[in-house]
Scaffold this motif. Structure first.
Motif, PDB file in Angstrom:
ATOM      1  N   LYS A   3       0.833  -1.194   0.000  1.00 28.68           N
ATOM      2  CA  LYS A   3       0.000   0.000   0.000  1.00 28.68           C
ATOM      3  C   LYS A   3       0.865   1.240   0.000  1.00 28.68           C
ATOM      4  CE  LYS A   3      -4.145   1.756   2.280  1.00 28.68           C
ATOM      5  NZ  LYS A   3      -5.125   1.527   3.382  1.00 28.68           N
ATOM      6  N   GLU A   4       0.488   2.216  -0.816  1.00 35.70           N
ATOM      7  CA  GLU A   4       1.253   3.455  -0.893  1.00 35.70           C
ATOM      8  C   GLU A   4       0.611   4.510  -0.009  1.00 35.70           C
ATOM      9  OE1 GLU A   4       1.885   4.811  -4.828  1.00 35.70           O
ATOM     10  OE2 GLU A   4       2.929   2.999  -5.493  1.00 35.70           O
ATOM     11  N   TYR A   5       1.475   5.258   0.699  1.00 37.97           N
ATOM     12  CA  TYR A   5       1.005   6.300   1.590  1.00 37.97           C
ATOM     13  C   TYR A   5       1.637   7.632   1.193  1.00 37.97           C
ATOM     14  CZ  TYR A   5      -0.305   2.390   4.657  1.00 37.97           C
ATOM     15  OH  TYR A   5      -0.857   1.248   5.182  1.00 37.97           O
ATOM     16  N   SER A   6       0.970   8.712   1.558  1.00 36.66           N
ATOM     17  CA  SER A   6       1.499  10.039   1.273  1.00 36.66           C
ATOM     18  C   SER A   6       2.653  10.356   2.218  1.00 36.66           C
ATOM     19  CB  SER A   6       0.398  11.088   1.447  1.00 36.66           C
ATOM     20  OG  SER A   6       0.033  11.196   2.825  1.00 36.66           O
ATOM     21  N   LYS A   7       3.436  11.358   1.861  1.00 33.55           N
ATOM     22  CA  LYS A   7       4.546  11.786   2.717  1.00 33.55           C
ATOM     23  C   LYS A   7       4.035  12.237   4.083  1.00 33.55           C
ATOM     24  CE  LYS A   7       7.753  13.367  -0.886  1.00 33.55           C
ATOM     25  NZ  LYS A   7       8.491  14.547  -1.424  1.00 33.55           N
ATOM     26  N   THR A   8       2.939  12.975   4.070  1.00 29.80           N
ATOM     27  CA  THR A   8       2.374  13.476   5.334  1.00 29.80           C
ATOM     28  C   THR A   8       1.942  12.326   6.234  1.00 29.80           C
ATOM     29  OG1 THR A   8       1.617  15.534   4.301  1.00 29.80           O
ATOM     30  CG2 THR A   8       0.542  14.886   6.357  1.00 29.80           C
ATOM     31  N   PHE A   9       1.303  11.326   5.624  1.00 28.43           N
ATOM     32  CA  PHE A   9       0.854  10.155   6.382  1.00 28.43           C
ATOM     33  C   PHE A   9       2.034   9.458   7.042  1.00 28.43           C
ATOM     34  CE2 PHE A   9       0.034   5.694   6.963  1.00 28.43           C
ATOM     35  CZ  PHE A   9      -1.285   5.607   7.383  1.00 28.43           C
ATOM     36  N   LYS A  14       5.317   7.738  11.739  1.00 27.70           N
ATOM     37  CA  LYS A  14       6.568   7.438  12.448  1.00 27.70           C
ATOM     38  C   LYS A  14       6.787   8.363  13.653  1.00 27.70           C
ATOM     39  CE  LYS A  14       9.809  10.055   9.475  1.00 27.70           C
ATOM     40  NZ  LYS A  14      10.944   9.903   8.542  1.00 27.70           N
ATOM     41  N   SER A  15       6.349   9.616  13.551  1.00 21.36           N
ATOM     42  CA  SER A  15       6.557  10.531  14.681  1.00 21.36           C
ATOM     43  C   SER A  15       5.619  10.206  15.838  1.00 21.36           C
ATOM     44  CB  SER A  15       6.371  11.989  14.245  1.00 21.36           C
ATOM     45  OG  SER A  15       5.058  12.222  13.749  1.00 21.36           O
ATOM     46  N   MET A  16       4.368   9.855  15.532  1.00 24.10           N
ATOM     47  CA  MET A  16       3.424   9.544  16.597  1.00 24.10           C
ATOM     48  C   MET A  16       3.698   8.167  17.208  1.00 24.10           C
ATOM     49  SD  MET A  16       1.681  12.162  17.156  1.00 24.10           S
ATOM     50  CE  MET A  16       0.729  11.314  18.414  1.00 24.10           C
ATOM     51  N   ASN A  62       4.805  20.288  12.699  1.00 26.67           N
ATOM     52  CA  ASN A  62       3.435  20.695  12.389  1.00 26.67           C
ATOM     53  C   ASN A  62       2.546  19.477  12.160  1.00 26.67           C
ATOM     54  OD1 ASN A  62       4.304  23.334  12.510  1.00 26.67           O
ATOM     55  ND2 ASN A  62       4.419  23.627  10.295  1.00 26.67           N
ATOM     56  N   ILE A  63       3.051  18.497  11.397  1.00 26.92           N
ATOM     57  CA  ILE A  63       2.294  17.276  11.130  1.00 26.92           C
ATOM     58  C   ILE A  63       2.059  16.496  12.419  1.00 26.92           C
ATOM     59  CG2 ILE A  63       2.387  15.033   9.957  1.00 26.92           C
ATOM     60  CD1 ILE A  63       3.997  16.462   7.730  1.00 26.92           C
ATOM     61  N   TYR A  64       3.083  16.417  13.228  1.00 25.61           N
ATOM     62  CA  TYR A  64       3.026  15.719  14.526  1.00 25.61           C
ATOM     63  C   TYR A  64       1.939  16.315  15.418  1.00 25.61           C
ATOM     64  CZ  TYR A  64       4.930  14.788  19.300  1.00 25.61           C
ATOM     65  OH  TYR A  64       5.115  14.479  20.626  1.00 25.61           O
ATOM     66  N   HIS A  65       1.941  17.637  15.556  1.00 23.61           N
ATOM     67  CA  HIS A  65       0.929  18.302  16.387  1.00 23.61           C
ATOM     68  C   HIS A  65      -0.474  18.065  15.834  1.00 23.61           C
ATOM     69  CE1 HIS A  65       3.266  20.354  19.396  1.00 23.61           C
ATOM     70  NE2 HIS A  65       4.024  20.935  18.507  1.00 23.61           N
ATOM     71  N   PHE A  66      -0.632  18.239  14.535  1.00 27.44           N
ATOM     72  CA  PHE A  66      -1.949  18.106  13.925  1.00 27.44           C
ATOM     73  C   PHE A  66      -2.469  16.677  14.068  1.00 27.44           C
ATOM     74  CE2 PHE A  66      -4.647  20.982  11.807  1.00 27.44           C
ATOM     75  CZ  PHE A  66      -5.447  20.302  10.897  1.00 27.44           C
ATOM     76  N   SER A  67      -1.590  15.693  13.863  1.00 29.38           N
ATOM     77  CA  SER A  67      -1.997  14.290  13.954  1.00 29.38           C
ATOM     78  C   SER A  67      -2.334  13.878  15.380  1.00 29.38           C
ATOM     79  CB  SER A  67      -0.884  13.382  13.414  1.00 29.38           C
ATOM     80  OG  SER A  67      -0.606  13.668  12.065  1.00 29.38           O
ATOM     81  N   SER A  68      -1.721  14.521  16.358  1.00 29.45           N
ATOM     82  CA  SER A  68      -1.946  14.130  17.754  1.00 29.45           C
ATOM     83  C   SER A  68      -3.407  14.263  18.157  1.00 29.45           C
ATOM     84  CB  SER A  68      -1.060  14.961  18.686  1.00 29.45           C
ATOM     85  OG  SER A  68      -1.468  16.320  18.728  1.00 29.45           O
ATOM     86  N   VAL A  69      -4.137  15.186  17.524  1.00 27.60           N
ATOM     87  CA  VAL A  69      -5.564  15.335  17.817  1.00 27.60           C
ATOM     88  C   VAL A  69      -6.304  14.045  17.459  1.00 27.60           C
ATOM     89  CG1 VAL A  69      -7.666  16.624  17.274  1.00 27.60           C
ATOM     90  CG2 VAL A  69      -5.478  17.827  17.451  1.00 27.60           C
ATOM     91  N   ASP A  70      -5.910  13.427  16.329  1.00 32.08           N
ATOM     92  CA  ASP A  70      -6.529  12.160  15.917  1.00 32.08           C
ATOM     93  C   ASP A  70      -6.270  11.063  16.946  1.00 32.08           C
ATOM     94  OD1 ASP A  70      -6.935  13.718  13.709  1.00 32.08           O
ATOM     95  OD2 ASP A  70      -5.600  12.590  12.389  1.00 32.08           O
ATOM     96  N   TYR A  71      -5.079  11.064  17.522  1.00 31.04           N
ATOM     97  CA  TYR A  71      -4.709  10.036  18.498  1.00 31.04           C
ATOM     98  C   TYR A  71      -5.471  10.220  19.813  1.00 31.04           C
ATOM     99  CZ  TYR A  71      -1.033   8.095  15.554  1.00 31.04           C
ATOM    100  OH  TYR A  71      -0.359   7.465  14.537  1.00 31.04           O
ATOM    101  N   GLU A 100      -0.406   1.100  10.559  1.00 30.94           N
ATOM    102  CA  GLU A 100      -1.712   0.602  11.005  1.00 30.94           C
ATOM    103  C   GLU A 100      -2.307   1.524  12.068  1.00 30.94           C
ATOM    104  OE1 GLU A 100      -1.856  -4.179  10.786  1.00 30.94           O
ATOM    105  OE2 GLU A 100      -0.231  -3.379  12.028  1.00 30.94           O
ATOM    106  N   ILE A 101      -1.467   1.964  12.995  1.00 26.20           N
ATOM    107  CA  ILE A 101      -1.944   2.850  14.065  1.00 26.20           C
ATOM    108  C   ILE A 101      -2.407   4.182  13.477  1.00 26.20           C
ATOM    109  CG2 ILE A 101      -1.298   4.067  16.177  1.00 26.20           C
ATOM    110  CD1 ILE A 101       0.789   1.867  16.648  1.00 26.20           C
ATOM    111  N   GLN A 102      -1.638   4.700  12.522  1.00 26.29           N
ATOM    112  CA  GLN A 102      -2.010   5.961  11.897  1.00 26.29           C
ATOM    113  C   GLN A 102      -3.353   5.858  11.175  1.00 26.29           C
ATOM    114  OE1 GLN A 102      -0.778   8.851  12.229  1.00 26.29           O
ATOM    115  NE2 GLN A 102      -1.809   9.988  10.589  1.00 26.29           N
ATOM    116  N   GLU A 103      -3.600   4.736  10.498  1.00 28.50           N
ATOM    117  CA  GLU A 103      -4.880   4.534   9.818  1.00 28.50           C
ATOM    118  C   GLU A 103      -6.033   4.513  10.816  1.00 28.50           C
ATOM    119  OE1 GLU A 103      -4.386   0.954   7.517  1.00 28.50           O
ATOM    120  OE2 GLU A 103      -3.864   2.096   5.716  1.00 28.50           O
TER     121      GLU A 103
END
Length: 296
Positions: A3-9, A14-16, A62-71, A100-103
């Motif tokens: 499966k291919e993922y975007s750079k942001t994904f 990996k950061s989260m 920036n990506i790390y902070h934004f993604s943390s809301v999802d977590y 998998e966790i990010q998804e």
């Protein structure tokens, strides 16, 4: 098929994942600023991820902070007073891969967005994206504010920090007939009573250490336990942190010992600030600023 993922994904994944892993290794909680710094030290980021974006800030951060809301929405994290806490669900999910966790986290956000989009003015839920960005902005403001308080405390001398602890206890309706003067350490820095005469129990013997950069170890906890008598409870307050053995020593002591580290002290100071006298408030003055919030 891979499966291919975007750079942001992939950056978020990996950061989260690193953040969750670091939290687990550090007992389940860390200051948000320290955690992000450690993620930056442990994760290898590309030149692209290390670039400063046109809107400001390092791209991976920036990506790390934004993604943390999802977590948080997925139940893997709890954020409170600029401290991140790993939940049991967050620890359990580490058995899966970062992708998998990010998804799963993204799915949690999409579900939340779908449920709330009907309340937003735009069909595409743009207001919810704005709300997500606002959460990040407020968290960063909170972190800056808390760092300012930490720096203020750090500049205090040991006796001034001792006075802060006594002031907090008074705001909690305890009487503090004894606050140790300058001189040889006698083992007890503050005595706190529930009544003016100290006739009622519990009577609190307080040890105060102004060690913002040096964790308190088990030896110091044992020293406090050694001076407790019938009707006493122990309170150990530090402007820094406690080592895991120190926490274990306190939790297994036959006498009740409460530990308050620097972050909890600040939280309690904020909570009881309104009940303090003007004189005690001036020891560590605060100013409340209100932001528009939500009823959710």
């Amino acid at each position: 098929m891979t499966k291919e993922y975007s750079k942001t994904f992939l950056t978020a994944a990996k950061s989260m994942y690193a953040a969750l892993s670091i939290l687990k290794k550090n007992g389940g909680s860390m200051r948000s600023g320290q955690l992000m710094e450690q993620v930056g030290n442990e994760v290898e980021f590309s030149d692209y991820e290390m670039e400063t974006t046109s809107k400001g800030g390092v791209r991976w951060q920036n990506i790390y902070h934004f993604s943390s809301v999802d977590y948080v929405l997925a139940g893997f994290l709890i954020k409170k007073n600029s401290i991140w806490y790993l939940t049991p669900e967050g620890e359990k999910i580490l058995s899966k891969s970062p992708e998998e966790i990010q998804e799963i986290a993204q799915t949690a956000y999409r579900t939340w967005k779908k449920e709330h989009a009907k309340d937003a003015s735009g069909d595409d839920g743009e207001e919810l994206e704005d709300a997500k960005a606002t959460i990040i902005d407020l968290e960063e403001l909170e972190e800056r504010a808390l760092n300012g308080i930490r720096d203020y405390i750090r500049k205090k001398n040991p006796y001034e920090f001792q006075d802060l602890v006594a002031a907090l206890l008074r705001a909690m309706d305890y009487h503090t007939p004894f606050v140790a003067p300058k001189g040889k350490d006698g083992g007890v820095d503050v005595l706190a009573y529930v009544d003016p005469l100290g006739a009622q129990t519990p009577r609190i013997k307080v040890q105060v250490k102004h060690y913002p950069d040096t964790p308190i170890g088990a030896k110091e906890i044992r020293s406090l336990v050694g001076i407790l008598r019938d009707g006493d409870i122990g309170l150990f307050v530090t402007s820094g942190t406690f080592t895991p053995p120190a926490k274990q020593e306190a939790s297994t002591s036959k006498e009740y010992v409460k530990l308050i580290d620097g972050d909890e002290f600040i939280t309690m100071w904020q909570k009881y600030y309104a009940k303090m006298t003007d004189e005690d408030k001036n020891l560590l003055p605060l100013k409340n600023i209100a932001f528009l919030g939500s009823n959710e």
